[in-house]
Scaffold this active site. Sequence first.
Site: not given
Ligand code: ADP
Length: 159
Positions: A128, A17, A41
């Site tokens: 995460s 992130h 979630k």
């Molecule tokens: P959500 O529950 O909306 O998917 P996340 O916190 O899991 O929220 O992710 C938010 C955004 O960040 C999403 O677009 C996800 O694809 C991106 N993201 C999460 N981890 C990574 C990573 N390691 N590399 C690139 N983008 C990421």
Amino acid sequence: MTTGIYPGSFDPVTYGHLDIIDRASKVVDKLIVGVLTNSTKSPLFSMEERVRMIQDLIRKYGNVEVRAFSGLTVDFAHENGATVIVRGLRAVTDFEYELQLSQTNKVMAPDIDTIFFTTNLQYSYLSSSTVKEIASYHGDIHMFVPEEVEKRIREKFTP
Ligand code: ADP
């Protein structure tokens, strides 16, 4: 001035992130990280904890803020005068979901565009949920999250 929002659960924020925040902050004039509170979630960290962890990590940027939000991402974007939604793409598995989401948002709010940052190769595997799973087995997570975040995750899994 272009304002972008970067919405997500951030439960918790990872180096993946933070890499997207860093790169997006160079593309838009102002970036607002939106921490989603009404996710289906059940999060490990409360909304306040997730916001606070991000707040501590974005201090070095002059143009990045973090805010909690609930409801539709497009409404959050409009409320903040944003015309861009930032999302990250890790693998093909992200693509289908992200494409559907961005197209739905485009129909609901034609004035807003979603821009995708492809993951930094270094973090392509990182999520995460993986970090939480490893931490639940007391595995090493220092390469996935900053020290402060690591400390807070450890606290959650310490009996
Ligand atoms: P959500 O529950 O909306 O998917 P996340 O916190 O899991 O929220 O992710 C938010 C955004 O960040 C999403 O677009 C996800 O694809 C991106 N993201 C999460 N981890 C990574 C990573 N390691 N590399 C690139 N983008 C990421």
